[in-house]
Design an enzyme around this catalytic site. Structure first.
Site, PDB file in Angstrom:
ATOM      1  N   LEU A  66      38.394  11.069  29.215  1.00 41.86           N
ATOM      2  CA  LEU A  66      39.331   9.989  30.484  1.00 41.86           C
ATOM      3  C   LEU A  66      40.550  10.595  30.841  1.00 41.86           C
ATOM      4  O   LEU A  66      40.948  11.122  30.050  1.00 41.86           O
ATOM      5  CB  LEU A  66      39.523   8.752  29.530  1.00 41.86           C
ATOM      6  CG  LEU A  66      38.208   7.797  29.292  1.00 41.86           C
ATOM      7  CD1 LEU A  66      38.628   6.609  28.623  1.00 41.86           C
ATOM      8  CD2 LEU A  66      37.181   7.949  29.999  1.00 41.86           C
ATOM      9  N   GLY A 111      36.183  11.250  25.959  1.00 38.38           N
ATOM     10  CA  GLY A 111      35.224  10.707  27.066  1.00 38.38           C
ATOM     11  C   GLY A 111      34.016  11.737  27.514  1.00 38.38           C
ATOM     12  O   GLY A 111      33.017  11.595  27.664  1.00 38.38           O
ATOM     13  N   ASN A 135      38.462  12.849  19.775  1.00 37.32           N
ATOM     14  CA  ASN A 135      39.608  13.067  19.121  1.00 37.32           C
ATOM     15  C   ASN A 135      40.815  11.909  19.154  1.00 37.32           C
ATOM     16  O   ASN A 135      41.877  12.261  19.302  1.00 37.32           O
ATOM     17  CB  ASN A 135      40.278  14.282  19.619  1.00 37.32           C
ATOM     18  CG  ASN A 135      40.248  14.187  21.236  1.00 37.32           C
ATOM     19  OD1 ASN A 135      39.435  13.778  21.982  1.00 37.32           O
ATOM     20  ND2 ASN A 135      41.363  14.756  21.568  1.00 37.32           N
ATOM     21  N   GLU A 136      40.205  10.750  19.701  1.00 33.10           N
ATOM     22  CA  GLU A 136      41.274   9.670  20.188  1.00 33.10           C
ATOM     23  C   GLU A 136      42.405   9.518  19.300  1.00 33.10           C
ATOM     24  O   GLU A 136      43.623   9.344  19.467  1.00 33.10           O
ATOM     25  CB  GLU A 136      40.417   8.199  20.228  1.00 33.10           C
ATOM     26  CG  GLU A 136      39.781   8.183  21.598  1.00 33.10           C
ATOM     27  CD  GLU A 136      38.625   8.867  21.957  1.00 33.10           C
ATOM     28  OE1 GLU A 136      38.096   9.666  20.764  1.00 33.10           O
ATOM     29  OE2 GLU A 136      37.826   8.674  22.786  1.00 33.10           O
TER      30      GLU A 136
HETATM   31  N1  CO8 Z   1      43.535  13.789  31.857  1.00 34.43           N
HETATM   32  C1  CO8 Z   1      44.177  13.801  32.761  1.00 34.43           C
HETATM   33  N2  CO8 Z   1      44.908  15.161  32.961  1.00 34.43           N
HETATM   34  C2  CO8 Z   1      44.278  16.056  31.953  1.00 34.43           C
HETATM   35  C3  CO8 Z   1      43.353  15.787  30.995  1.00 34.43           C
HETATM   36  C4  CO8 Z   1      42.915  14.531  30.756  1.00 34.43           C
HETATM   37  N3  CO8 Z   1      42.154  14.244  29.849  1.00 34.43           N
HETATM   38  N4  CO8 Z   1      43.099  16.814  30.367  1.00 34.43           N
HETATM   39  C5  CO8 Z   1      43.932  17.902  30.596  1.00 34.43           C
HETATM   40  N5  CO8 Z   1      44.701  17.402  31.744  1.00 34.43           N
HETATM   41  C6  CO8 Z   1      45.345  18.209  32.793  1.00 34.43           C
HETATM   42  C7  CO8 Z   1      46.476  18.916  32.141  1.00 34.43           C
HETATM   43  O1  CO8 Z   1      47.722  18.028  32.018  1.00 34.43           O
HETATM   44  C8  CO8 Z   1      46.902  20.070  33.341  1.00 34.43           C
HETATM   45  O2  CO8 Z   1      47.566  19.364  34.277  1.00 34.43           O
HETATM   46  P1  CO8 Z   1      48.738  20.482  35.003  1.00 34.43           P
HETATM   47  O3  CO8 Z   1      48.068  21.573  35.355  1.00 34.43           O
HETATM   48  O4  CO8 Z   1      49.034  19.210  36.382  1.00 34.43           O
HETATM   49  O5  CO8 Z   1      49.976  20.461  33.976  1.00 34.43           O
HETATM   50  C9  CO8 Z   1      45.642  20.363  33.858  1.00 34.43           C
HETATM   51  O6  CO8 Z   1      44.822  19.300  33.548  1.00 34.43           O
HETATM   52  C10 CO8 Z   1      44.877  21.653  33.011  1.00 34.43           C
HETATM   53  O7  CO8 Z   1      44.901  21.491  31.643  1.00 34.43           O
HETATM   54  P2  CO8 Z   1      45.333  22.674  30.111  1.00 34.43           P
HETATM   55  O8  CO8 Z   1      46.459  23.447  31.071  1.00 34.43           O
HETATM   56  O9  CO8 Z   1      45.544  21.884  29.134  1.00 34.43           O
HETATM   57  O10 CO8 Z   1      43.984  23.343  30.545  1.00 34.43           O
HETATM   58  P3  CO8 Z   1      43.249  24.168  29.158  1.00 34.43           P
HETATM   59  O11 CO8 Z   1      42.021  24.973  29.830  1.00 34.43           O
HETATM   60  O12 CO8 Z   1      44.194  24.968  28.405  1.00 34.43           O
HETATM   61  O13 CO8 Z   1      42.723  22.873  28.136  1.00 34.43           O
HETATM   62  C11 CO8 Z   1      41.405  20.953  27.586  1.00 34.43           C
HETATM   63  C12 CO8 Z   1      41.921  22.227  28.624  1.00 34.43           C
HETATM   64  C13 CO8 Z   1      41.083  21.614  26.357  1.00 34.43           C
HETATM   65  C14 CO8 Z   1      40.806  20.150  28.435  1.00 34.43           C
HETATM   66  C15 CO8 Z   1      42.971  20.277  27.393  1.00 34.43           C
HETATM   67  O14 CO8 Z   1      43.477  20.023  28.590  1.00 34.43           O
HETATM   68  C16 CO8 Z   1      42.870  18.955  26.625  1.00 34.43           C
HETATM   69  O15 CO8 Z   1      42.798  19.134  25.526  1.00 34.43           O
HETATM   70  N6  CO8 Z   1      43.015  17.847  27.306  1.00 34.43           N
HETATM   71  C17 CO8 Z   1      43.052  16.801  26.590  1.00 34.43           C
HETATM   72  C18 CO8 Z   1      41.989  16.133  26.333  1.00 34.43           C
HETATM   73  C19 CO8 Z   1      41.918  14.963  25.500  1.00 34.43           C
HETATM   74  O16 CO8 Z   1      42.561  14.552  24.396  1.00 34.43           O
HETATM   75  N7  CO8 Z   1      41.211  13.838  26.310  1.00 34.43           N
HETATM   76  C20 CO8 Z   1      41.321  12.673  25.576  1.00 34.43           C
HETATM   77  C21 CO8 Z   1      41.415  11.590  26.870  1.00 34.43           C
HETATM   78  S1  CO8 Z   1      41.302   9.917  26.003  1.00 34.43           S
HETATM   79  C22 CO8 Z   1      39.509   9.699  26.235  1.00 34.43           C
HETATM   80  O17 CO8 Z   1      38.714  10.225  26.739  1.00 34.43           O
HETATM   81  C23 CO8 Z   1      38.957   8.402  25.644  1.00 34.43           C
HETATM   82  C24 CO8 Z   1      40.010   7.205  25.627  1.00 34.43           C
HETATM   83  C25 CO8 Z   1      39.694   5.933  24.910  1.00 34.43           C
HETATM   84  C26 CO8 Z   1      40.540   4.793  25.371  1.00 34.43           C
HETATM   85  C27 CO8 Z   1      40.604   4.010  24.163  1.00 34.43           C
HETATM   86  C28 CO8 Z   1      42.029   3.075  24.467  1.00 34.43           C
HETATM   87  C29 CO8 Z   1      41.799   1.690  23.614  1.00 34.43           C
END
Ligand code: CO8
Length: 260
Positions: A66, A111, A135-136
């Site tokens: 997400l 997500g 990993n939430e």
């Molecule tokens: N949302 C928005 N932006 C993101 C996300 C994301 N999930 N993930 C990465 N980005 C952005 C980064 O901030 C970065 O932005 P910018 O260049 O503007 O600074 C850009 O994308 C590139 O990211 P990285 O430099 O980190 O790229 P890498 O190739 O090094 O790594 C990964 C990629 C592995 C995807 C890494 O970015 C990562 O681990 N991201 C987080 C993933 C994550 O933890 N997602 C969880 C989202 S929560 C969800 O899906 C379920 C929620 C359920 C809700 C329940 C609430 C009640």
């Protein structure tokens, strides 16, 4: 915007490849999810399409899950609309009448893992840099019950309990061992393997397979349908809490610093 989901339909095989191209990381924003739903619906209504291979056009990432920006400093109306769309994505993909195969050619947290688990079969590239899981809790948030249910249906109760509490992200061999993915292949073989597996699944008469899929998945789907509105309210009240907004902020800062 347009063109964040590239669909290629092979009419002779009756198989479409849906390639997510919301660069850089295929985060599931409201706009992207909306486009994804429209593309899926079109294929669902196309009698010439019996199977879909879901994959990524982003290098090294299947989907980052997400879009965190959709959950940060937005209005309650926005949160409600976003969450309803996330629910819709799950409902459509989990119940698709088509054979769905995830060709996981990159990392797939949260997500992203949910989307992969919605499919009938998961093939992952055996690249040690990739990881997959819900990993939430690492973000200080809680996976909703239907994320949990989907994981239980995929890997069983005990493995889900441990995965969710620790917010585990698995390497490809670990993910394969616990059954989170069905098959590992060298990266360059992932599309051809997906096509070969698809033809095995398509050898089964659609009608029998569809009824069986529905029999397996309907109780899980019905649980969300019965609590859809309260699930939206839960999400909104959870995500608007100061402590949760702070956790998300810190997590985003951590992502930035990790990059240096
Ligand atoms: N949302 C928005 N932006 C993101 C996300 C994301 N999930 N993930 C990465 N980005 C952005 C980064 O901030 C970065 O932005 P910018 O260049 O503007 O600074 C850009 O994308 C590139 O990211 P990285 O430099 O980190 O790229 P890498 O190739 O090094 O790594 C990964 C990629 C592995 C995807 C890494 O970015 C990562 O681990 N991201 C987080 C993933 C994550 O933890 N997602 C969880 C989202 S929560 C969800 O899906 C379920 C929620 C359920 C809700 C329940 C609430 C009640």
């Amino acid at each position: 915007g347009h063109g964040r989901v590239a669909v290629e339909l092979d009419s002779s095989a009756g198989v479409a490849v849906m390639k997510m191209e919301n660069l850089p990381v295929n985060s599931l924003s409201l706009d992207f999810l909306t486009e994804f739903l429209i593309s899926l619906e079109k294929l669902e209504n196309d009698r010439g399409c019996r199977g879909v291979i879901l994959t990524s056009g982003a290098p090294k990432i299947f989907s980052a899950g997400l879009d965190i920006m959709e959950m940060y400093r937005k209005s309650t109306e926005h949160y409600a609309e976003f969450w309803k769309t996330v629910q819709e994505m799950w409902l459509r993909l989990y119940q698709s009448n088509m054979v769905t195969i995830a060709a996981i050619n990159g990392s797939s947290p949260a997500g992203g893992c949910l989307m992969a688990m919605c499919c009938d079969y998961r093939i992952m590239a055996e690249n040690p840099k990739y990881s997959i899981g819900l990993n939430e809790t690492q973000l200080g948030i809680v996976a909703p019950f239907w994320f949990k249910d989907t994981m239980v249906n995929t890997i069983g109760n005990r493995a889900t309990e441990r995965s969710l509490e620790l917010g585990l992200l698995y390497s490809p061999p670990e993910a394969h061992k616990i059954g989170l993915v069905d098959q590992l292949v060298p990266e360059e073989k992932i599309q051809s393997t997906a096509a070969a597996v698809m033809s095995q699944w398509l050898a089964i008469p659609d009608h029998a397979r569809q009824i069986t899929k529905s029999m397996m998945r309907k109780p899980t789907v019905d649980r969300l349908l019965a609590h859809r509105e309260s699930d939206i309210q839960n999400f909104v009240s959870f995500i608007t809490k100061d402590a949760i907004q702070k956790s998300l902020h810190m997590y985003m800062e951590m992502l930035k610093q990790r990059r240096g």
